[in-house]
Design a protein around this motif. Structure first.
Motif, PDB file in Angstrom:
ATOM      1  N   ARG A 182      31.778  26.829  42.582  1.00 42.87           N
ATOM      2  CA  ARG A 182      32.926  25.932  42.741  1.00 42.87           C
ATOM      3  C   ARG A 182      32.768  25.076  43.999  1.00 42.87           C
ATOM      4  N   LYS A 183      32.351  25.697  45.111  1.00 47.21           N
ATOM      5  CA  LYS A 183      32.161  24.949  46.351  1.00 47.21           C
ATOM      6  C   LYS A 183      31.031  23.935  46.214  1.00 47.21           C
ATOM      7  N   PHE A 184      29.985  24.300  45.504  1.00 41.98           N
ATOM      8  CA  PHE A 184      28.864  23.382  45.301  1.00 41.98           C
ATOM      9  C   PHE A 184      29.321  22.161  44.518  1.00 41.98           C
ATOM     10  N   LYS A 185      30.083  22.392  43.478  1.00 44.58           N
ATOM     11  CA  LYS A 185      30.590  21.300  42.646  1.00 44.58           C
ATOM     12  C   LYS A 185      31.508  20.392  43.450  1.00 44.58           C
ATOM     13  N   GLN A 186      32.387  20.990  44.264  1.00 41.16           N
ATOM     14  CA  GLN A 186      33.320  20.203  45.065  1.00 41.16           C
ATOM     15  C   GLN A 186      32.577  19.327  46.069  1.00 41.16           C
ATOM     16  N   PHE A 187      31.502  19.855  46.619  1.00 43.94           N
ATOM     17  CA  PHE A 187      30.794  19.151  47.682  1.00 43.94           C
ATOM     18  C   PHE A 187      29.824  18.110  47.149  1.00 43.94           C
ATOM     19  N   TYR A 188      29.065  18.471  46.096  1.00 43.88           N
ATOM     20  CA  TYR A 188      28.001  17.604  45.611  1.00 43.88           C
ATOM     21  C   TYR A 188      28.395  16.752  44.420  1.00 43.88           C
ATOM     22  N   GLY A 189      29.465  17.131  43.729  1.00 40.68           N
ATOM     23  CA  GLY A 189      29.831  16.384  42.533  1.00 40.68           C
ATOM     24  C   GLY A 189      28.953  16.713  41.346  1.00 40.68           C
ATOM     25  N   MET A 190      28.110  17.709  41.486  1.00 39.75           N
ATOM     26  CA  MET A 190      27.304  18.219  40.381  1.00 39.75           C
ATOM     27  C   MET A 190      27.293  19.737  40.479  1.00 39.75           C
ATOM     28  N   THR A 191      27.078  20.415  39.370  1.00 42.16           N
ATOM     29  CA  THR A 191      27.059  21.865  39.404  1.00 42.16           C
ATOM     30  C   THR A 191      25.780  22.355  40.075  1.00 42.16           C
ATOM     31  N   PHE A 192      25.819  23.607  40.524  1.00 42.86           N
ATOM     32  CA  PHE A 192      24.621  24.180  41.128  1.00 42.86           C
ATOM     33  C   PHE A 192      23.491  24.269  40.114  1.00 42.86           C
ATOM     34  N   VAL A 193      23.840  24.591  38.871  1.00 45.65           N
ATOM     35  CA  VAL A 193      22.822  24.657  37.814  1.00 45.65           C
ATOM     36  C   VAL A 193      22.154  23.299  37.646  1.00 45.65           C
ATOM     37  N   GLN A 194      22.954  22.219  37.661  1.00 51.13           N
ATOM     38  CA  GLN A 194      22.395  20.868  37.578  1.00 51.13           C
ATOM     39  C   GLN A 194      21.434  20.595  38.730  1.00 51.13           C
ATOM     40  N   TYR A 195      21.872  20.983  39.939  1.00 57.16           N
ATOM     41  CA  TYR A 195      21.043  20.735  41.117  1.00 57.16           C
ATOM     42  C   TYR A 195      19.718  21.490  41.018  1.00 57.16           C
ATOM     43  N   ALA A 196      19.781  22.787  40.751  1.00 54.17           N
ATOM     44  CA  ALA A 196      18.566  23.599  40.687  1.00 54.17           C
ATOM     45  C   ALA A 196      17.650  23.114  39.569  1.00 54.17           C
ATOM     46  N   ARG A 197      18.236  22.781  38.428  1.00 55.69           N
ATOM     47  CA  ARG A 197      17.441  22.290  37.305  1.00 55.69           C
ATOM     48  C   ARG A 197      16.789  20.948  37.655  1.00 55.69           C
ATOM     49  N   SER A 198      17.551  20.075  38.306  1.00 54.71           N
ATOM     50  CA  SER A 198      17.015  18.760  38.653  1.00 54.71           C
ATOM     51  C   SER A 198      15.844  18.875  39.616  1.00 54.71           C
ATOM     52  N   ARG A 199      15.929  19.793  40.585  1.00 57.03           N
ATOM     53  CA  ARG A 199      14.806  19.997  41.505  1.00 57.03           C
ATOM     54  C   ARG A 199      13.592  20.536  40.753  1.00 57.03           C
ATOM     55  N   ARG A 200      13.842  21.492  39.865  1.00 51.69           N
ATOM     56  CA  ARG A 200      12.750  22.100  39.089  1.00 51.69           C
ATOM     57  C   ARG A 200      12.078  21.055  38.197  1.00 51.69           C
TER      58      ARG A 200
END
Length: 355
Positions: A116-134
């Protein structure tokens, strides 16, 4: 959407001037270092030709860039919460990882709170972020070849394992004896709707998708397992052909693709895909129409699932299927692209996305 050269030059000047009015408007990827920044980064400025420009952070990540440690582009405009910082650092330590509940526990976090905090801060889910880096690390090898790994190692990575693991996690293990295995090659090219990834050999095109499609990683995995192949970065005559044909399509000069296709799916899926190819350019059919065409008049959901399993975007035109009400319905390549493609094929847009 692609960014025009005029707009890129405007963004570059804003970057040189550290113009704070542009913070959050664009992100700039530095080809020589593999990082991306926001407009007011104080780092040494690269040449214009060494820059890529993005409208959002996810696109920069997918393209293979990692956040600059100096300007923290994803933290704009506020200070990064501690939980978010820990998660970002954990991803950078093992960018190839697919996260589970146990991984959050190992960090001493409750997964729901962290996400929830990741989504609030980045505007994307943590899963999106980790997947995008991968995915971005894997696509780096596709876009620029193995040399990009060496370049980015010089920019701060301790070993090549993250690059190697990210690529092989998605594309399959690099074979020690290539001649003993069947090999397909992944290529990357740009379009007005964003970069696309193709997977082909010298005979057929097996996959064509937008690089930011959420299901792309799973699609590649299914293709590898079903076809029992390894996928390496590289070009073939088929990947070059489809890149050229897509260029012609987006300028309005091509309506029928000639690239030979290999349809990897169940008999029912292939029947639906074949029906899709009969929908004329510039026209649409409803899910109901398509269900009747393949002999299952009430099978709307099955049609939708087959559309979703299509691995050849635009060529197998699932974007031409809409709801009976006229609403667009879903599209794995993102709804705005479906709307753009339909308007473009109706002659309401040019290849630059303008009316």
């Amino acid at each position: 959407m692609g960014i025009s050269e005029k707009k890129q030059k405007e963004y570059y000047q804003a970057f040189l001037n550290r113009d704070s009015t542009y913070d959050g408007i664009f992100f700039i990827g530095i080809k020589t270092t593999g990082i991306f920044c926001h407009a007011t980064c104080s780092a040494r400025k690269p040449k214009f030709e060494n820059c890529d420009f993005f409208n959002d952070a996810e696109s920069a990540l997918i393209a293979g860039y990692r956040p600059c440690k100096k300007c923290l582009p994803l933290s704009f405009p506020g200070e990064m919460p501690e939980e978010v910082r820990v998660m970002v650092e954990a991803v950078e330590q093992e960018p190839e990882k697919r996260w589970t509940e146990k991984d959050f526990e190992a960090l001493g976090m409750h997964s729901a709170t962290a996400r929830r905090k990741f989504k609030q801060f980045y505007g994307m889910t943590f899963v999106q972020y980790a997947r995008s880096r991968r995915m971005g690390l894997a696509f780096s090898a596709i876009r620029k070849g193995q040399k990009v790994i060496d370049n980015q190692l010089e920019a701060g990575y301790e070993s090549s394992s993250g690059f190697h693991d990210a690529f092989t996690k998605i594309m399959g293990d690099v074979p020690s004896k290539a001649k003993d295995l069947r090999i397909l090659f992944a290529d990357w090219f740009n379009t007005p709707l964003g970069p696309m990834v193709s997977v082909a050999d010298d005979d057929f095109l097996y996959l064509l998708e937008f690089a930011d499609r959420r299901a792309l990683e799973r699609e590649i995995e299914r293709l590898r397992k079903r076809m029992k192949v390894r996928i390496l970065p590289g070009k073939t005559k088929i990947s070059q052909q489809i890149a050229e044909e897509m260029g012609q399509y987006f300028t309005g000069n091509l309506r029928t693709f000639k690239t030979p296709l290999f349809l990897s799916g169940t008999p029912f899926q292939q029947k639906v895909w074949q029906a899709l190819t009969t929908i004329p350019y510039g026209e649409t059919k409803s899910y109901k129409d398509l269900a009747q065409a393949v002999g299952i008049p009430t099978g709307y959901r099955a049609i939708g699932n087959a559309n979703g399993a299509n691995q050849l975007a635009i060529i197998i035109p699932c974007h031409r299927v809409v709801k009976s009400s006229g609403e667009l319905g879903g599209y794995g390549g993102k709804p705005y692209r479906k709307e753009w493609l339909l308007n473009f094929e109706k002659g309401e847009l040019d290849g630059k996305g303008k009316m």
